[in-house]
Every structure is written in structure tokens, then in C-alpha cells.
Scaffold this active site. Sequence first.
Site, PDB file in Angstrom:
ATOM      1  N   LYS A 138      25.528 -46.388 -34.421  1.00 31.78           N
ATOM      2  CA  LYS A 138      25.957 -47.336 -33.327  1.00 31.78           C
ATOM      3  C   LYS A 138      24.367 -46.345 -32.462  1.00 31.78           C
ATOM      4  O   LYS A 138      25.218 -45.363 -30.865  1.00 31.78           O
ATOM      5  CB  LYS A 138      27.215 -46.200 -31.883  1.00 31.78           C
ATOM      6  CG  LYS A 138      28.477 -47.073 -32.691  1.00 31.78           C
ATOM      7  CD  LYS A 138      28.241 -48.543 -32.779  1.00 31.78           C
ATOM      8  CE  LYS A 138      30.298 -48.408 -33.740  1.00 31.78           C
ATOM      9  NZ  LYS A 138      30.516 -50.320 -33.072  1.00 31.78           N
ATOM     10  N   HIS A 146      22.951 -38.659 -22.981  1.00 30.67           N
ATOM     11  CA  HIS A 146      23.625 -37.964 -24.801  1.00 30.67           C
ATOM     12  C   HIS A 146      22.923 -37.119 -24.621  1.00 30.67           C
ATOM     13  O   HIS A 146      23.758 -35.543 -24.892  1.00 30.67           O
ATOM     14  CB  HIS A 146      24.279 -39.196 -25.398  1.00 30.67           C
ATOM     15  CG  HIS A 146      24.717 -38.888 -26.388  1.00 30.67           C
ATOM     16  ND1 HIS A 146      26.417 -38.720 -26.903  1.00 30.67           N
ATOM     17  CD2 HIS A 146      24.495 -38.684 -27.492  1.00 30.67           C
ATOM     18  CE1 HIS A 146      26.723 -38.100 -27.954  1.00 30.67           C
ATOM     19  NE2 HIS A 146      25.365 -38.188 -28.743  1.00 30.67           N
ATOM     20  N   HIS A 149      22.138 -33.265 -22.407  1.00 25.39           N
ATOM     21  CA  HIS A 149      24.185 -33.269 -21.961  1.00 25.39           C
ATOM     22  C   HIS A 149      23.856 -32.051 -23.292  1.00 25.39           C
ATOM     23  O   HIS A 149      24.148 -31.196 -23.740  1.00 25.39           O
ATOM     24  CB  HIS A 149      24.976 -34.010 -21.936  1.00 25.39           C
ATOM     25  CG  HIS A 149      26.282 -33.180 -21.796  1.00 25.39           C
ATOM     26  ND1 HIS A 149      26.282 -32.236 -20.421  1.00 25.39           N
ATOM     27  CD2 HIS A 149      27.264 -33.591 -22.245  1.00 25.39           C
ATOM     28  CE1 HIS A 149      27.788 -32.693 -20.937  1.00 25.39           C
ATOM     29  NE2 HIS A 149      27.920 -32.516 -22.014  1.00 25.39           N
ATOM     30  N   LYS A 203      39.952 -46.639 -19.613  1.00 27.33           N
ATOM     31  CA  LYS A 203      38.672 -45.939 -20.143  1.00 27.33           C
ATOM     32  C   LYS A 203      37.578 -45.821 -18.824  1.00 27.33           C
ATOM     33  O   LYS A 203      36.777 -45.021 -18.890  1.00 27.33           O
ATOM     34  CB  LYS A 203      37.227 -47.344 -20.832  1.00 27.33           C
ATOM     35  CG  LYS A 203      36.170 -47.454 -21.440  1.00 27.33           C
ATOM     36  CD  LYS A 203      36.130 -47.888 -21.952  1.00 27.33           C
ATOM     37  CE  LYS A 203      33.986 -47.725 -22.148  1.00 27.33           C
ATOM     38  NZ  LYS A 203      33.915 -48.888 -23.159  1.00 27.33           N
ATOM     39  N   ARG A 265      29.117 -53.115 -17.858  1.00 29.57           N
ATOM     40  CA  ARG A 265      30.240 -53.210 -18.105  1.00 29.57           C
ATOM     41  C   ARG A 265      31.663 -53.314 -17.623  1.00 29.57           C
ATOM     42  O   ARG A 265      31.924 -52.610 -17.643  1.00 29.57           O
ATOM     43  CB  ARG A 265      30.173 -51.262 -18.787  1.00 29.57           C
ATOM     44  CG  ARG A 265      29.104 -51.348 -19.932  1.00 29.57           C
ATOM     45  CD  ARG A 265      28.490 -49.988 -20.419  1.00 29.57           C
ATOM     46  NE  ARG A 265      27.716 -49.436 -21.418  1.00 29.57           N
ATOM     47  CZ  ARG A 265      27.894 -48.561 -22.043  1.00 29.57           C
ATOM     48  NH1 ARG A 265      28.560 -47.427 -21.755  1.00 29.57           N
ATOM     49  NH2 ARG A 265      26.552 -47.861 -22.804  1.00 29.57           N
TER      50      ARG A 265
END
Length: 330
Positions: A138, A146, A149, A203, A265
Site C-alpha cells: 500500500k 505519515h 509523524h 471515515k 477522496r
Amino acid sequence: MLETVKDRVLEMYEKILAGRDPRLRGYPLMDSPVNMTAILLGYLFFALYAGPRIMANRKPFELKGAMIFYNFCLVFLSSFIVYEFLMSGWLTGYTWRCDPCDYSNSPQGLRMVRVAWLFLFSKFIELLDTVFFVLRKKHSQITFLHIFHHSFMPWTWWWGVSYAPGGMGSFHAMVNSVVHVIMYFYYGLSAAGPRFQKYLWWKKYMTAIQLVQFVLVSLHATQYYFMSSCDYQFPVILHLIWMYGTFFFILFSNFWYQAYVKGKRLPKSTEQTSQKGKARAVLSNGKAKPVANGETVMTNGNGVHHENGLTNGKKHYENGSAHNGKMKKA
């Protein structure tokens, strides 16, 4: 000359480490910053280079059971951390304003030390988030946000726990743990499979919850700058927390804008709504009309509708219709 510089650097390094809280001696990863830095460098090497190369010619792993177990374990761990922060001070004496660290060996003070360390240790456990992404290929999930962090947070918190395990600086750790209870619960349900998708309508609001987190953290730290006096022992930690909250608010706001405002998204319900204005054709009794964007709506004898009937230049029909130029019987 080089030996003199080296000696001065080592002397400064020893002075810096000498100021750490002695109550943390013996805790895993707390003896020296070298071990935790090595772990984080290894994490970056695996996430950005070794992992993708290892998986390049391999099929992605499923890991469904492992991910469900992992995510719900973190739900329970984060819940426990929140409870311990509350019982260590935030509901048992803290004013939620200028709260200094308790460096005593009182049960309350030692309890805060334990939960501060446990929060730090949980950040190293959460490095597995990226490992799962790599093993499942993925790669789109492994963004700058990401990686930054997951690597920056544990490194800075090691220093925070080493010098000030508690007080004002622990507020953002408690809030972050609350968010992680919600976040890993969502991930756990998501990993459980399609039958749980109907429970994941929220979500989009995960990012909103994270944005609220950063606002709360920055506002709490901002109090320090408007107090006439505050005896918090390590103000530099509050400065870092304020910068951390503000910086990540900007990064997550950009993610929100790109994902939901610009529509990259869109939630499924939004995508379905946007399809209503497109031209469609109805296939009935084996006849079809031309359609726009390669889409059809096919109706069989049972009134079932199949959208997106034209995919990659091939038509898919059911109940006596053609498939790749051949008849397919029901």
C-alpha cells in the site's frame, strides 16, 4: 584540535544526559538516545528503501488476522494510557493550566512517569503501521505526512519523557491517545472485511478529529505565553508542543483540502450522487443504446441494475448477453 572538539562535544553530551529524570533508569529505551535513534533510522531505511525493494517482485501479503489483532490491541493500550493519564493528574489535581512536573517519588508522581513512558513506548509499537503498508504494498499510504509523524514524534517525545514526564507537557499525549482509541478502532473494523464497511461511514471525520486534536494541543500550550508566571520546569518542551500542534494542523488541513474539498477522496455516497447526472443507457431484452463515458445500466428480467457495464473496452452482459464476443448462458 580534533581531540579537543571531540572532548567538548562528549562533555556537552554528558551534561545534557545528566539532567534526565533519574526515576526512568532501567526503563526500556531510556538509558541512552542512541538505541531509540537507531530504531527510528532503521524504520526510515525499511520504509523508504529496503521494504519496497524486498516487496518489489512479491505479491502483497493479506495479513487480515494480524491487522485485526494489532489494531484492537492498540485500542485497548491507548484506552489504558488515557485512563492512567487521567488518574495520574489530569482528573486528580491538575488545574489544566500551569501544571508543573511532580518529580517526587510519591505514588502519583511515579504513576505519571510510568504512563508517560508507556505512551512513548506505544509510539515505537505504532511503527508497525508502516510495516503493514509495505508488506501489503500500500505504497500510496506511505506519504511524507505519515513518515514524518511516525519518526519525528517518538524522537521528540523521548526527550520530553526524559526531562519532564508529566505536567503541562503531558496534555497532548493524553489527547493523542484519545484520538488513537478512535483511529485504531476504525482501522480494526476496516481490516475485518467488507461486511463492516457499512459501519465506517464516519471515515471522513477521522481527519476532522485529528484537526480538533491539534487545535486543542496548541491552545493548551498557548496559555503559557499569556500567564504572568508559570513554574513549568522545561518551557522548551511547551514551545516544541506548540510548534508540533500548529505544524501538523497545517499538514492535516492540506490533506483534508486535497481529499475532501477538491474531491480526490470522495466518500462512496458522494461518488454515487455525482454519477446521477451522467448519460446512461438501459439494456432491456438484449438491446442497448449508446452511452456517455462508457457506462451502461443493464436491467435483467429480475429488475437488477448493473452499472459501469463497459470496463477496459469490454462489455459484460448477463442473462443471455454477449461477453467478449461470445454468448454466455445464464
